[in-house]
Design an enzyme around this catalytic site. Structure first.
Site, PDB file in Angstrom:
ATOM      1  N   SER A  19       0.863  -1.178   0.000  1.00 32.91           N
ATOM      2  CA  SER A  19       0.000   0.000   0.000  1.00 32.91           C
ATOM      3  C   SER A  19       0.900   1.229   0.000  1.00 32.91           C
ATOM      4  O   SER A  19       1.721   1.400   0.900  1.00 32.91           O
ATOM      5  CB  SER A  19      -0.886  -0.037   1.253  1.00 32.91           C
ATOM      6  OG  SER A  19      -1.679   1.117   1.345  1.00 32.91           O
TER       7      SER A  19
ATOM      8  N   LYS B 111      -0.912  -0.836  -4.478  1.00 33.88           N
ATOM      9  CA  LYS B 111      -2.158  -0.131  -4.130  1.00 33.88           C
ATOM     10  C   LYS B 111      -1.813   1.322  -3.861  1.00 33.88           C
ATOM     11  O   LYS B 111      -0.971   1.611  -3.016  1.00 33.88           O
ATOM     12  CB  LYS B 111      -2.786  -0.786  -2.903  1.00 33.88           C
ATOM     13  CG  LYS B 111      -3.869   0.033  -2.200  1.00 33.88           C
ATOM     14  CD  LYS B 111      -4.609  -0.813  -1.169  1.00 33.88           C
ATOM     15  CE  LYS B 111      -4.752  -0.109   0.158  1.00 33.88           C
ATOM     16  NZ  LYS B 111      -5.474  -0.943   1.152  1.00 33.88           N
ATOM     17  N   LEU B 112      -2.448   2.236  -4.591  1.00 33.05           N
ATOM     18  CA  LEU B 112      -2.218   3.658  -4.377  1.00 33.05           C
ATOM     19  C   LEU B 112      -3.324   4.224  -3.502  1.00 33.05           C
ATOM     20  O   LEU B 112      -4.513   4.017  -3.779  1.00 33.05           O
ATOM     21  CB  LEU B 112      -2.216   4.420  -5.704  1.00 33.05           C
ATOM     22  CG  LEU B 112      -1.201   3.981  -6.766  1.00 33.05           C
ATOM     23  CD1 LEU B 112      -1.327   4.909  -7.992  1.00 33.05           C
ATOM     24  CD2 LEU B 112       0.220   4.013  -6.223  1.00 33.05           C
ATOM     25  N   LYS B 113      -2.938   4.947  -2.457  1.00 36.62           N
ATOM     26  CA  LYS B 113      -3.914   5.689  -1.678  1.00 36.62           C
ATOM     27  C   LYS B 113      -4.322   6.903  -2.507  1.00 36.62           C
ATOM     28  O   LYS B 113      -3.446   7.574  -3.095  1.00 36.62           O
ATOM     29  CB  LYS B 113      -3.285   6.134  -0.352  1.00 36.62           C
ATOM     30  CG  LYS B 113      -3.026   4.982   0.604  1.00 36.62           C
ATOM     31  CD  LYS B 113      -4.333   4.377   1.087  1.00 36.62           C
ATOM     32  CE  LYS B 113      -4.124   3.529   2.335  1.00 36.62           C
ATOM     33  NZ  LYS B 113      -5.414   2.965   2.803  1.00 36.62           N
TER      34      LYS B 113
ATOM     35  N   ASP C 204      -7.183   2.982  -3.188  1.00 38.92           N
ATOM     36  CA  ASP C 204      -7.945   2.985  -1.928  1.00 38.92           C
ATOM     37  C   ASP C 204      -8.208   4.428  -1.506  1.00 38.92           C
ATOM     38  O   ASP C 204      -7.273   5.189  -1.261  1.00 38.92           O
ATOM     39  CB  ASP C 204      -7.138   2.257  -0.844  1.00 38.92           C
ATOM     40  CG  ASP C 204      -7.911   2.114   0.467  1.00 38.92           C
ATOM     41  OD1 ASP C 204      -9.068   2.560   0.544  1.00 38.92           O
ATOM     42  OD2 ASP C 204      -7.333   1.534   1.417  1.00 38.92           O
TER      43      ASP C 204
ATOM     44  N   ASN D 114     -10.242   5.335   1.188  1.00 36.06           N
ATOM     45  CA  ASN D 114     -10.595   5.487   2.611  1.00 36.06           C
ATOM     46  C   ASN D 114     -11.756   6.461   2.794  1.00 36.06           C
ATOM     47  O   ASN D 114     -11.678   7.387   3.602  1.00 36.06           O
ATOM     48  CB  ASN D 114      -9.373   5.907   3.442  1.00 36.06           C
ATOM     49  CG  ASN D 114      -8.382   4.773   3.609  1.00 36.06           C
ATOM     50  OD1 ASN D 114      -7.275   4.829   3.078  1.00 36.06           O
ATOM     51  ND2 ASN D 114      -8.764   3.724   4.316  1.00 36.06           N
TER      52      ASN D 114
ATOM     53  N   GLU E 170     -11.179   0.741  -3.811  1.00 39.05           N
ATOM     54  CA  GLU E 170     -11.491   0.384  -2.420  1.00 39.05           C
ATOM     55  C   GLU E 170     -12.148   1.551  -1.683  1.00 39.05           C
ATOM     56  O   GLU E 170     -11.613   2.665  -1.678  1.00 39.05           O
ATOM     57  CB  GLU E 170     -10.185  -0.037  -1.723  1.00 39.05           C
ATOM     58  CG  GLU E 170     -10.336  -0.538  -0.296  1.00 39.05           C
ATOM     59  CD  GLU E 170      -8.988  -1.012   0.287  1.00 39.05           C
ATOM     60  OE1 GLU E 170      -8.018  -1.194  -0.491  1.00 39.05           O
ATOM     61  OE2 GLU E 170      -8.919  -1.180   1.516  1.00 39.05           O
TER      62      GLU E 170
ATOM     63  N   ASP F 187     -14.009  -1.883   2.419  1.00 32.28           N
ATOM     64  CA  ASP F 187     -13.124  -2.103   3.566  1.00 32.28           C
ATOM     65  C   ASP F 187     -13.894  -1.627   4.800  1.00 32.28           C
ATOM     66  O   ASP F 187     -14.563  -2.436   5.481  1.00 32.28           O
ATOM     67  CB  ASP F 187     -11.810  -1.328   3.333  1.00 32.28           C
ATOM     68  CG  ASP F 187     -10.857  -1.322   4.525  1.00 32.28           C
ATOM     69  OD1 ASP F 187     -11.201  -1.864   5.589  1.00 32.28           O
ATOM     70  OD2 ASP F 187      -9.748  -0.752   4.411  1.00 32.28           O
TER      71      ASP F 187
ATOM     72  N   LYS G  86     -10.197  -7.503   7.183  1.00 33.45           N
ATOM     73  CA  LYS G  86      -9.261  -7.173   8.258  1.00 33.45           C
ATOM     74  C   LYS G  86      -9.872  -7.721   9.542  1.00 33.45           C
ATOM     75  O   LYS G  86     -10.894  -7.200  10.007  1.00 33.45           O
ATOM     76  CB  LYS G  86      -9.093  -5.655   8.402  1.00 33.45           C
ATOM     77  CG  LYS G  86      -8.403  -4.975   7.230  1.00 33.45           C
ATOM     78  CD  LYS G  86      -8.390  -3.477   7.457  1.00 33.45           C
ATOM     79  CE  LYS G  86      -7.725  -2.747   6.304  1.00 33.45           C
ATOM     80  NZ  LYS G  86      -7.912  -1.290   6.402  1.00 33.45           N
TER      81      LYS G  86
ATOM     82  N   GLY H  19      -4.594  -4.700   5.791  1.00 32.61           N
ATOM     83  CA  GLY H  19      -3.637  -4.525   6.875  1.00 32.61           C
ATOM     84  C   GLY H  19      -3.875  -3.199   7.557  1.00 32.61           C
ATOM     85  O   GLY H  19      -4.613  -2.339   7.038  1.00 32.61           O
TER      86      GLY H  19
HETATM   87  O1  OSB Z   1      -7.472   1.330   4.366  1.00 39.21           O
HETATM   88  O2  OSB Z   1      -6.345  -0.392   4.006  1.00 39.21           O
HETATM   89  C1  OSB Z   1      -6.495   0.668   4.613  1.00 39.21           C
HETATM   90  C2  OSB Z   1      -3.443   1.362   6.783  1.00 39.21           C
HETATM   91  C3  OSB Z   1      -4.042   1.895   7.909  1.00 39.21           C
HETATM   92  C4  OSB Z   1      -5.404   2.045   7.938  1.00 39.21           C
HETATM   93  C5  OSB Z   1      -6.175   1.670   6.825  1.00 39.21           C
HETATM   94  C6  OSB Z   1      -5.577   1.122   5.704  1.00 39.21           C
HETATM   95  C7  OSB Z   1      -4.175   1.004   5.675  1.00 39.21           C
HETATM   96  C8  OSB Z   1      -3.449   0.528   4.496  1.00 39.21           C
HETATM   97  C9  OSB Z   1      -2.103  -0.105   4.715  1.00 39.21           C
HETATM   98  O3  OSB Z   1      -3.824   0.666   3.365  1.00 39.21           O
HETATM   99  C10 OSB Z   1      -2.207  -1.558   4.977  1.00 39.21           C
HETATM  100  C11 OSB Z   1      -0.899  -2.140   5.457  1.00 39.21           C
HETATM  101  O4  OSB Z   1       0.076  -2.086   4.711  1.00 39.21           O
HETATM  102  O5  OSB Z   1      -0.837  -2.638   6.600  1.00 39.21           O
HETATM  103 MG    MG Z   2      -8.597   0.334   2.897  1.00 35.39          MG
END
Ligand code: OSB
Ligand code: MG
Length: 368
Positions: free
Chosen positions: A135, A161-163, A189, A191, A214, A239, A263, A291
């Protein structure tokens, strides 16, 4: 199994580099470890709640307080517990799934260590290793992003995976596709940083052949994801919205997602996580292991779950070195984009006592 003592250990772990998402920039990870002591074995778990209530409503100080004031008293009152009875005993407490997951996992770990059985075997894992993706946080510029992605691809990660967030979405995705080509596995992703009115904008991501988009919309807007799925061709993965097997069932039934990120911390533990796997598999919905910046303790347990047969997409389970110069455990390593599932009893890994002694900021022992 009778619990003799529970220790709650807080640890501050510096990150190798700041990790920026649409909701926060993390420079260190504040961790809560749960250690459960029984006559026959010691069990370990890590709470995935973050410092602030920004990914979801839970946060670390709140999780610790719920564990101390509401969860442990119920388990102590029961006299004897197993991993499987923790869920029903804690069911009267609403929500607080990250806190519940940590307690349940530590008890399950103690039980499995006493029985000599790996968590992966208990859960029904069929694989010996897991495909590892990485990520990649929001960067200050596109050149910095391309450097970061190049580094992870060189390390062998099998998927990127790009935020994303408004203002950092189409351009970074286009730049990564242009530089690294159409063959790399790529997903994004958000969020929950977008709204239903952004549907046309998010449909621009369809041009880039992404594995999935995501959690674009807020946690509560499951129905909005179903509306979005009518406009956006990229598969929608949830998620934050998937807090239970029931939530997964409803999201799938209403067309809100075609992929699920699992998760265990977010859903109350490994047993509920397995139920989500089972619901999704029965419905033909692929799942993958997410994660939460876990240390080796959380990562090892996530690996065990990710060995189940429905986990057909690359995981977010990267090497310890992705986030930490010094992990709490022997480092988890990734080779050629794969990570081996631990084979020892329980979660199969322990904190290194000297590292714990050095990084712990508080330790509290609670007895029945
Ligand atoms: O949305 O998947 C998520 C990390 C912290 C909180 C939410 C997320 C994430 C990640 C990183 O995307 C996941 C990892 O590398 O542990
Ligand atoms: Mg996520």
């Amino acid at each position: 199994m009778k619990i003799d003592a529970v220790e709650l250990i807080r640890v501050t772990m510096p990150l190798v580099a700041p990790f920026r998402t649409s909701f926060a920039t993390e420079t260190e990870r504040d961790v809560l470890l749960v250690r459960v002591e029984t006559a026959d074995a010691t069990g370990w778990a890590e709470c995935v709640a973050m410092d602030g209530p920004l990914y979801s409503a839970e946060y670390l100080d709140g999780a610790q307080q719920v564990i101390e004031d509401h969860l442990l008293p119920r388990l102590f009152a029961a006299g004897s517990v197993t991993g499987a009875t923790v869920g029903p005993l804690l069911d009267p407490v609403r929500g607080h799934r990250m806190a519940k997951a940590a307690v349940e996992t530590a008890i399950l770990d103690a039980e499995l260590r006493a029985a000599g059985m790996p968590l992966s075997q208990y859960l029904g894992a069929t694989a010996a290793d897991v495909v590892s993706g990485v990520s990649v946080g929001i960067q200050d510029s596109i050149p910095e992003l391309l450097d970061a992605v190049a580094g992870y691809l060189d390390e062998g990660y099998a998927r990127i995976k790009l935020k994303i967030e408004p203002g950092w979405d189409v351009a970074p995705v286009a730049a990564v596709r242009e530089r690294f080509g159409d063959d790399i596995l790529l997903q994004v992703d958000a969020n929950s940083a977008y709204h239903r009115a952004d549907a046309r904008h998010l449909a621009r991501l369809d041009a880039f052949d992404l594995l999935l988009l995501e959690q674009p919309l807020p946690e509560e807007d499951v129905a909005g994801h179903a509306v979005l799925a009518q406009v956006v061709r990229t598969p929608i993965c949830l998620d934050e919205s998937i807090v239970s097997a029931q939530a997964a069932y409803e999201a799938i039934r209403t067309g809100a997602c075609s992929i699920v990120n699992i998760k265990p911390g977010r859903v109350g533990g490994y047993l509920e996580a397995r139920r989500i796997h089972d619901v999704c598999t029965a419905a033909g919905i692929p799942v993958w292991a997410g994660g939460m910046l876990e240390t080796g303790i959380g990562r090892a347990a996530n690996l065990a779950l990710a060995g189940l047969p429905g986990f057909t997409l690359p995981s977010d389970i990267s090497a310890s070195s992705r986030y930490y110069h010094q992990d709490l455990t022997e480092p988890i390593t990734t080779a050629a984009g794969r990570t081996t599932i631990p084979v020892g009893p329980g979660i199969g890994i322990d904190p290194l006592p000297e590292v714990l002694a050095e990084l712990a900021t508080s330790r509290r022992v609670i007895r029945p």
